[in-house]
Structures are given as structure tokens and as C-alpha cells.
Design a protein around this motif. Structure first.
Motif, PDB file in Angstrom:
ATOM      1  N   ASP A   1      -2.439  17.377   4.552  1.00 18.39           N
ATOM      2  CA  ASP A   1      -3.121  16.170   5.032  1.00 18.39           C
ATOM      3  C   ASP A   1      -4.617  16.427   5.184  1.00 18.39           C
ATOM      4  N   PRO A   2      -5.306  16.723   4.068  1.00 19.98           N
ATOM      5  CA  PRO A   2      -6.732  17.067   4.171  1.00 19.98           C
ATOM      6  C   PRO A   2      -7.603  15.922   4.670  1.00 19.98           C
ATOM      7  N   PHE A   3      -7.159  14.683   4.487  1.00 21.62           N
ATOM      8  CA  PHE A   3      -7.966  13.541   4.918  1.00 21.62           C
ATOM      9  C   PHE A   3      -7.465  12.945   6.237  1.00 21.62           C
ATOM     10  N   ARG A   4      -6.476  13.600   6.839  1.00 21.28           N
ATOM     11  CA  ARG A   4      -5.952  13.201   8.150  1.00 21.28           C
ATOM     12  C   ARG A   4      -5.539  11.721   8.173  1.00 21.28           C
ATOM     13  N   VAL A   5      -4.661  11.384   7.245  1.00 26.06           N
ATOM     14  CA  VAL A   5      -4.216   9.991   7.151  1.00 26.06           C
ATOM     15  C   VAL A   5      -2.715   9.839   7.408  1.00 26.06           C
ATOM     16  N   VAL A   6      -2.029  10.925   7.748  1.00 32.14           N
ATOM     17  CA  VAL A   6      -0.583  10.840   7.959  1.00 32.14           C
ATOM     18  C   VAL A   6      -0.250   9.878   9.096  1.00 32.14           C
ATOM     19  N   ASP A   7      -0.991   9.961  10.191  1.00 30.51           N
ATOM     20  CA  ASP A   7      -0.727   9.061  11.319  1.00 30.51           C
ATOM     21  C   ASP A   7      -0.965   7.607  10.923  1.00 30.51           C
ATOM     22  N   ALA A   8      -2.002   7.377  10.122  1.00 27.83           N
ATOM     23  CA  ALA A   8      -2.273   6.018   9.650  1.00 27.83           C
ATOM     24  C   ALA A   8      -1.137   5.528   8.759  1.00 27.83           C
ATOM     25  N   ALA A   9      -0.606   6.425   7.924  1.00 27.41           N
ATOM     26  CA  ALA A   9       0.513   6.057   7.055  1.00 27.41           C
ATOM     27  C   ALA A   9       1.755   5.731   7.879  1.00 27.41           C
ATOM     28  N   LYS A  10       1.993   6.492   8.938  1.00 26.21           N
ATOM     29  CA  LYS A  10       3.132   6.217   9.814  1.00 26.21           C
ATOM     30  C   LYS A  10       2.976   4.864  10.502  1.00 26.21           C
ATOM     31  N   HIS A  11       1.746   4.546  10.882  1.00 28.75           N
ATOM     32  CA  HIS A  11       1.490   3.248  11.509  1.00 28.75           C
ATOM     33  C   HIS A  11       1.790   2.114  10.526  1.00 28.75           C
ATOM     34  N   LEU A  12       1.373   2.292   9.277  1.00 26.67           N
ATOM     35  CA  LEU A  12       1.668   1.275   8.268  1.00 26.67           C
ATOM     36  C   LEU A  12       3.171   1.157   8.044  1.00 26.67           C
ATOM     37  N   GLN A  13       3.866   2.293   8.065  1.00 30.52           N
ATOM     38  CA  GLN A  13       5.315   2.277   7.859  1.00 30.52           C
ATOM     39  C   GLN A  13       6.011   1.460   8.938  1.00 30.52           C
TER      40      GLN A  13
ATOM     41  N   ILE B   1       0.840  -1.202   0.000  1.00 31.56           N
ATOM     42  CA  ILE B   1       0.000   0.000   0.000  1.00 31.56           C
ATOM     43  C   ILE B   1       0.875   1.252   0.000  1.00 31.56           C
ATOM     44  N   LEU B   2       1.882   1.279   0.864  1.00 27.16           N
ATOM     45  CA  LEU B   2       2.761   2.444   0.928  1.00 27.16           C
ATOM     46  C   LEU B   2       3.540   2.626  -0.371  1.00 27.16           C
ATOM     47  N   ASP B   3       3.990   1.525  -0.956  1.00 25.56           N
ATOM     48  CA  ASP B   3       4.721   1.623  -2.223  1.00 25.56           C
ATOM     49  C   ASP B   3       3.845   2.230  -3.312  1.00 25.56           C
ATOM     50  N   ALA B   4       2.548   1.869  -3.303  1.00 28.73           N
ATOM     51  CA  ALA B   4       1.632   2.362  -4.332  1.00 28.73           C
ATOM     52  C   ALA B   4       1.225   3.812  -4.095  1.00 28.73           C
ATOM     53  N   ILE B   5       1.116   4.194  -2.835  1.00 30.51           N
ATOM     54  CA  ILE B   5       0.586   5.529  -2.527  1.00 30.51           C
ATOM     55  C   ILE B   5       1.691   6.584  -2.434  1.00 30.51           C
ATOM     56  N   ASP B   6       2.940   6.130  -2.256  1.00 33.59           N
ATOM     57  CA  ASP B   6       4.051   7.076  -2.148  1.00 33.59           C
ATOM     58  C   ASP B   6       4.632   7.355  -3.530  1.00 33.59           C
ATOM     59  N   VAL B   7       3.876   8.091  -4.317  1.00 30.01           N
ATOM     60  CA  VAL B   7       4.290   8.488  -5.666  1.00 30.01           C
ATOM     61  C   VAL B   7       4.087   9.995  -5.792  1.00 30.01           C
ATOM     62  N   PRO B   8       4.833  10.651  -6.679  1.00 27.11           N
ATOM     63  CA  PRO B   8       4.752  12.120  -6.771  1.00 27.11           C
ATOM     64  C   PRO B   8       3.349  12.667  -6.980  1.00 27.11           C
ATOM     65  N   SER B   9       2.503  11.960  -7.734  1.00 24.92           N
ATOM     66  CA  SER B   9       1.173  12.502  -8.026  1.00 24.92           C
ATOM     67  C   SER B   9       0.243  12.486  -6.818  1.00 24.92           C
ATOM     68  N   LEU B  10       0.521  11.635  -5.815  1.00 27.27           N
ATOM     69  CA  LEU B  10      -0.353  11.544  -4.643  1.00 27.27           C
ATOM     70  C   LEU B  10       0.259  12.153  -3.382  1.00 27.27           C
ATOM     71  N   ARG B  11       1.552  12.354  -3.378  1.00 30.41           N
ATOM     72  CA  ARG B  11       2.200  12.895  -2.181  1.00 30.41           C
ATOM     73  C   ARG B  11       1.612  14.213  -1.685  1.00 30.41           C
ATOM     74  N   PRO B  12       1.226  15.135  -2.578  1.00 24.91           N
ATOM     75  CA  PRO B  12       0.692  16.413  -2.081  1.00 24.91           C
ATOM     76  C   PRO B  12      -0.528  16.268  -1.186  1.00 24.91           C
ATOM     77  N   PHE B  13      -1.229  15.142  -1.271  1.00 25.01           N
ATOM     78  CA  PHE B  13      -2.484  14.985  -0.539  1.00 25.01           C
ATOM     79  C   PHE B  13      -2.319  14.220   0.770  1.00 25.01           C
ATOM     80  N   TRP B  14      -1.078  13.849   1.117  1.00 23.16           N
ATOM     81  CA  TRP B  14      -0.893  13.214   2.424  1.00 23.16           C
ATOM     82  C   TRP B  14       0.465  13.515   3.043  1.00 23.16           C
ATOM     83  N   LYS B  15       1.424  13.978   2.244  1.00 21.99           N
ATOM     84  CA  LYS B  15       2.717  14.351   2.811  1.00 21.99           C
ATOM     85  C   LYS B  15       2.877  15.858   2.886  1.00 21.99           C
TER      86      LYS B  15
END
Length: 336
Positions: A146-158, A129-143
Motif C-alpha cells: 500500500d505505497p499510496f496508503r489507500v487501503v482504508d479508503a478502498a475499505k470505506h468505498l467497499q 471504481i472498485l470494480d475497475a481498480i480490483d484487477v490483477p494488474s493493479l492489486r499489487p499496488f493497493w492490496k
């Protein structure tokens, strides 16, 4: 009646041509009999999304992303379809949904798949999931934001993610053009992978390991990745560990930091057994050393890149080859 049928046939042919222009040129797909052209027709995408075949649904989601990226609003309810697909019971379809969102690359498409970050996933799934979502076109929306408040969830997955990078799995990564953003991300990857525990680049990290300045002139992108994946592939004398067989049967491996062999009044050597820990030092009496030889194993751990997404690996390469942004990397446009 024949005239009506003829008119209907002509309209159908015309619509078929429009379908082709809607989603651009035909895509080549292999079949058991031949290679045939398949049009990315919205009606076929909708039909394929309902298929019981996982591979068909997966391809349909990718087609949806490609079609919507080029012609927004062409497929009715595209974002709802993407949101449904990211909850598909087949994990390959879930990953395809994220990849489709990356093709579209806008806030709405990311919002359609963002909830997947909050799910309960296995370590392997978390890595994919992280490999797929950590791409330049999607990074602005979570890195970047964080409009959807998912950074903490991403850190947990990491924290729970596992992956096993290889030369084959990294063969298709695209090395980005150096920029301040890429350099900053590469520095972050440098620290996530714990390269900074032994190496220093542009003032970041510890200099207990070999100096990495000028490494971009020594290795291409491919060679650099290979040496990080296989650190014992090509060992140099600088920073190389030695193996000591002592009289009590122990084999001690480390780097001599205070060699007293040439002295007549001192009788021991100080050996650092862990470059990342300056306190990991053992004193070995010379009289207790039965054998001493260079170690064929690099002190650099295997698997450091497994903590990074493919995008982060690419940024790390830029960071290293540019000496932390202070040098322009040698031209390597032919690679990756």
C-alpha cells in the motif's frame, strides 16, 4: 518548390506509417457510414483528450493506456494526462482512466489514479471504481502493498458500494487459473459474500446449508454463477425450506430440524427459520399446522454476489469448483 512539397508529402506519409507501428495494428471502430480503421496516433490522442464530447474523451483515455502500455514515453506527459483525466467531470472518463492504468499496470500509472479512491462518491460510483481498480494488474499496488496508503479508503468505498450483477454483466469475466493466490482470494470472497454463514468449504464456514463438495463436477462456471445469482432456479430436497400455515394465520418458512410427526409422545416440530443463525428456531405444535408444503423459494438470499467485484466473483468460482483448492476444477476453458 514542387520538390519541397513532394519531400514534405513523403515525410508525412512516412510519419503516418511510424504512427501506425508505434501503437500496433489499426483498431476497428464503427461509424454511421462504414467500419473504418483508426490508428492510435499520439497526436490524435492528445487532440481527442480535449474534445467536449465525453465519449471521445473516454475513448482517448483508453487509447492512451493502450498506447503507453506498448510503447512507454511515446505520448508526452502520459501520466500527467492520466492524472488529469481521472479528475474529469464525466464519471465515464474517470472509469476509463482507471482502466487505462490497468492496461499499463505499473506503480506510476496506479499512482496517477489512486486519489480517486479518496473522493466523495455515490454508492453506485463507489462500486464502479472498485470494480475497475480490483484487477490483477493493479492489486499489487493497493492490496499486496500500500505505497499510496489507500487501503482504508478502498475499505470505506467497499462499505458504501452498491452494484447489481447479472449474467450479462458477468459474461465477460475471465476465470483465472487456480493458484495459491487465487484460492486465498477466492476464500476471502467466500467470506465477504457471506457464503460461509451457511456453507463450509475446505474447513471454512458453517455446515448448516447443503454440502458444496464436488460442486465443480456438477456445474460449469456459467451454471455456478447463474445458480448463485438465482438460488431458486433449481431447488434440491437437501436443505430445502418448508412452509407452514398455522391456525393463527402466520406462514412460517424454515427447515425442520427435529421432526416429531412419527412420534406418539411428542407433539411439535422444531423449525429453523434462518440457516445462518442456529438460534433462529421456532417450535410449532402439530395441532396448529393447517398446511405444510415445500417452499418454492431458496433459503439462500438473492444478491450475494453484489458485494463482490467481478474479479472476486471469478476467484470465488475457482474456490468453489476446486473445493477450496483441494481439487483441480474440471476443464472449462471454453467458458468466459
Amino acid at each position: 518548390m514542387p520538390l519541397i512539397r513532394f519531400t514534405a508529402a513523403m515525410l508525412f506519409a512516412l510519419l503516418g506509417g511510424i504512427h501506425q507501428s508505434w501503437c500496433d495494428e489499426p483498431r476497428r471502430t464503427s461509424t454511421t457510414k462504414s467500419i473504418r480503421a483508426k490508428l492510435l496516433r499520439p497526436d490524435l490522442i492528445l487532440q481527442s483528450l480535449e474534445s467536449p464530447d465525453v465519449s471521445v474523451r473516454r475513448q482517448a483515455v483508453l487509447d492512451l493506456g493502450q498506447c503507453h502500455a506498448k510503447h512507454p514515453n511515446l505520448v508526452p506527459g502520459a501520466m500527467q494526462l492520466l492524472r488529469r483525466s481521472v479528475n474529469d467531470p464525466a464519471f465515464d472518463v474517470v472509469i476509463a482512466s482507471i482502466e487505462a492504468a490497468a492496461m499499463i499496470g505499473d506503480l506510476e500509472s496506479f499512482g496517477a489514479v489512486a486519489e480517486v479512491l479518496r473522493g466523495d462518491h455515490t454508492p453506485s460510483e463507489a462500486g464502479r471504481i472498485l470494480d475497475a481498480i480490483d484487477v490483477p494488474s493493479l492489486r499489487p499496488f493497493w492490496k499486496t502493498s500500500d505505497p499510496f496508503r489507500v487501503v482504508d479508503a478502498a475499505k470505506h468505498l467497499q462499505q458504501k458500494a452498491t452494484r447489481q450483477h447479472s449474467m450479462a454483466s458477468l459474461a465477460k469475466i475471465k476465470i483465472p487459473t487456480p493458484s495459491s493466490t487465487v484460492i486465498a482470494s477466492g476464500r476471502e470472497a467466500f467470506m465477504i459474500a457471506r457464503c460461509d454463514a451457511c456453507h463450509q468449504v475446505a474447513g471454512y464456514g458453517r455446515a448448516s446449508g447443503p454440502d458444496l463438495r464436488g460442486i465443480g463436477m456438477c456445474y460449469s462456471n456459467t451454471e455456478l454463477i447463474r445458480h448463485i445469482l438465482q438460488p431458486s432456479l433449481d431447488l434440491h430436497d437437501t436443505g430445502r425450506f418448508e412452509k407452514f400455515l398455522v391456525t393463527d394465520g402466520r406462514v412460517i418458512t424454515g427447515r425442520v430440524i427435529a421432526n416429531n410427526l412419527a412420534s406418539t409422545d411428542l407433539s411439535s416440530v422444531q423449525v429453523q427459520t434462518d440457516l445462518s443463525n442456529p438460534d433462529a428456531v421456532l417450535s410449532i405444535e402439530l395441532k396448529d399446522i393447517e398446511q405444510r408444503q415445500p417452499s418454492p423459494i431458496s433459503p439462500m438470499p438473492v444478491g450475494l454476489l453484489n458485494s463482490l467485484t467481478p474479479t472476486q466473483v471469478a476467484e470465488l468460482v475457482v474456490y468453489l469448483r476446486s473445493d477450496g483448492g483441494r481439487l483441480a476444477p474440471a476443464d472449462s476453458s471454453h467458458e468466459h
